[in-house]
Design an enzyme around this catalytic site. Structure first.
Site, PDB file in Angstrom:
ATOM      1  N   GLU A  36       0.553  -1.954  -0.005  1.00 45.74           N
ATOM      2  CA  GLU A  36       0.056  -0.283  -0.120  1.00 45.74           C
ATOM      3  C   GLU A  36       1.220   1.592  -0.063  1.00 45.74           C
ATOM      4  O   GLU A  36       0.580   1.784  -0.787  1.00 45.74           O
ATOM      5  CB  GLU A  36      -0.673   0.034   1.616  1.00 45.74           C
ATOM      6  N   TYR A 104      10.771 -13.110   5.697  1.00 47.80           N
ATOM      7  CA  TYR A 104       9.908 -12.115   6.523  1.00 47.80           C
ATOM      8  C   TYR A 104      10.385 -12.100   8.309  1.00 47.80           C
ATOM      9  O   TYR A 104      10.439 -13.457   8.665  1.00 47.80           O
ATOM     10  CB  TYR A 104       8.296 -12.276   6.529  1.00 47.80           C
ATOM     11  N   TYR A 168      -2.114 -11.930  -2.817  1.00 51.52           N
ATOM     12  CA  TYR A 168      -1.756 -13.280  -1.191  1.00 51.52           C
ATOM     13  C   TYR A 168       0.041 -13.408  -1.255  1.00 51.52           C
ATOM     14  O   TYR A 168       0.064 -13.559  -2.247  1.00 51.52           O
ATOM     15  CB  TYR A 168      -2.435 -14.358  -2.157  1.00 51.52           C
ATOM     16  N   ASP A 279       2.515  -3.567  -7.107  1.00 49.28           N
ATOM     17  CA  ASP A 279       1.832  -2.176  -7.143  1.00 49.28           C
ATOM     18  C   ASP A 279       1.967  -1.031  -8.045  1.00 49.28           C
ATOM     19  O   ASP A 279       1.333  -0.494  -7.949  1.00 49.28           O
ATOM     20  CB  ASP A 279       3.074  -2.086  -5.757  1.00 49.28           C
TER      21      ASP A 279
END
Length: 337
Positions: A36, A104, A168, A279
C-alpha cells in the site's frame, strides 16, 4: 487534486547485492516499501493528494519511514506512532536462473498491534475519492482483518471508490484463511486486482477449459467473479513469462463491461528490481480509471508503469505520469535529449 487513502504496513527492506546470498552477506542495502505504501508513492508521483493509514514505532526507524513517505509526496497525517518494531523483510536478490528469496521478520510489528479505536475512518475518508488496500493487510492479524472490512464498509457508506488487490502471501496465512476473508471483503470492492489462480484458489471457481487461450480463460474467470460480485466494475492482472530472474515478458489485462483489454508485451531485460512491479501496475490502473482514460489507454499506461518500475532499485515507482505516458508511446531505450 483528488484525495486518495491507502491502508497497510510499511516495511524496512534489507537486500543483498546481485550475486550474493544472505548467508554470505556482510552488508545489506536498506529501502522502505510495502504494497500500500508503494501504491501511495506511485499515485503521489502521478500528482494526487495521497494519505497513508498505518502505524510505525516512535523511534529512528519510524522517523526514517516518515521521511521516506514525505520525500515521495505522501502525506502522513494518519500515520500513527506506537508499538515497538517496524516490520522487516530480507531480500536475497535473484539473477539468471536463480530466483529471488524473501524472509519475513514482521511478527508483532506496530501495525499488527493496531486497534480499531485508534482510527477514525469518518475523518480519514472525508472528501476522499479512492481507498486502496491489499490482501496483505488483513493477513497481519485478526484485528487488522476486522479493521480492513470495517474500512471498506465505511468507504462505501461514504461514497468512496474502493480498490482491493488480492496480493496473497503464503508466508503470512493459508489459502483457506485468506479465502474466508477475501469473500467478505469483495462485497465492498469496486476495483479488483486479481488473476486466474485467485479465482480458483480463493473463490472456488471451476477451472477454465484448457482449449481456451490465456486471454479467453481470464475473461471466463472475470465473468464468473462478476456473477458472484456484481459490485465489482473493474478487474486487472498481468501475464508474466519468466525467462529468468533477470529477463521477463510482461503483458497487462484490464476487464470492464464484459470486455478484456490487453497491452502490448513488454520485454524487460535486464531487470534491475522486480519488487513493487505489481504495485506499480495497480497504481497505473487506478490512475487510468481516475483520469477517465479509455480502457486501451488504461492498460497501456498501467503496464508501462510496471515495466518502468523494473528498471529502478527499491520497492517504489519514482516516475511521473508524463514519464510513464512518454515511455508507453515511445519507450525504446533511446537517449531522450
Amino acid at each position: 487534486m483528488k484525495k486518495i487513502i491507502t491502508f497497510g504496513e510499511i516495511l524496512l527492506r534489507l537486500s543483498t547485492t546481485v550475486g550474493e546470498r544472505i548467508i554470505q552477506a556482510n552488508q545489506l542495502t536498506m529501502n522502505y516499501g510495502g504494497a500500500e505504501a508503494n501504491v501511495a508513492v506511485s499515485l503521489a508521483n502521478f500528482g494526487y493528494d495521497v494519505n497513508i493509514v498505518s502505524k510505525i514505532p516512535d523511534n529512528s526507524l519510524g522517523s526514517a519511514v516518515e521521511k521516506h513517505l514525505k520525500a515521495n509526496g505522501v502525506k502522513t497525517d494518519y500515520l500513527l506512532k506506537g508499538g515497538e518494531r517496524l516490520g522487516t523483510y530480507y531480500l536475497e536478490t535473484g539473477i539468471g536462473e536463480r530466483s529471488a528469496q524473501v524472509v519475513y521478520d514482521r511478527k508483532y510489528s506496530s501495525i499488527s498491534m493496531l486497534a480499531e479505536d485508534e482510527i477514525d475512518f469518518d475523518e480519514i475518508f472525508r472528501d476522499a475519492a479512492l481507498f486502496h488496500v491489499s490482501g496483505i493487510t488483513p493477513a497481519l492479524s485478526p484485528a487488522l482483518s476486522e479493521i480492513t472490512l470495517l474500512a471498506l464498509k465505511k468507504a462505501k457508506e461514504l461514497g468512496v471508490t474502493t480498490s482491493f488487490d488480492f496480493n496473497y502471501r503464503s508466508k503470512l496465512w493459508s489459502k483457506e484463511e485468506a479465502a474466508e476473508v477475501f469473500k467478505q471483503l469483495l462485497t465492498y470492492v469496486d476495483i479488483c486486482s486479481c488473476g486466474d489462480k485467485d479465482a480458483i484458489h480463493f473463490l472456488g471457481i471451476k477451472e477454465a477449459d484448457d482449449s481456451l487461450d490465456e486471454g479467453k480463460k481470464l475473461s471466463y474467470y472475470y465473468a464468473k467473479i462478476q456473477e458472484m460480485y456484481p459490485n465489482i466494475t473493474y478487474m486487472s492482472s498481468t501475464f508474466r513469462n519468466v525467462l529468468s530472474a533477470s529477463e521477463n515478458d510482461l503483458q497487462g489485462n484490464f476487464y470492464v463491461d464484459g470486455i478484456l483489454y490487453q497491452s502490448k508485451v513488454h520485454h524487460i531485460n535486464p531487470i534491475v528490481d522486480r519488487v513493487g512491479g505489481g504495485d506499480a501496475f495497480a497504481s497505473g490502473i487506478l490512475y487510468g480509471i481516475l483520469e477517465e482514460m479509455s480502457p486501451e489507454e488504461v492498460i497501456s499506461f498501467a503496464t508501462a508503469a510496471s515495466a518502468l518500475k523494473h528498471t529502478v532499485h527499491g520497492d517504489c515507482n519514482v516516475f511521473s505520469a508524463n514519464e510513464v505516458l512518454e515511455f508507453a508511446e515511445n519507450g525504446s531505450g533511446r537517449i531522450i535529449r
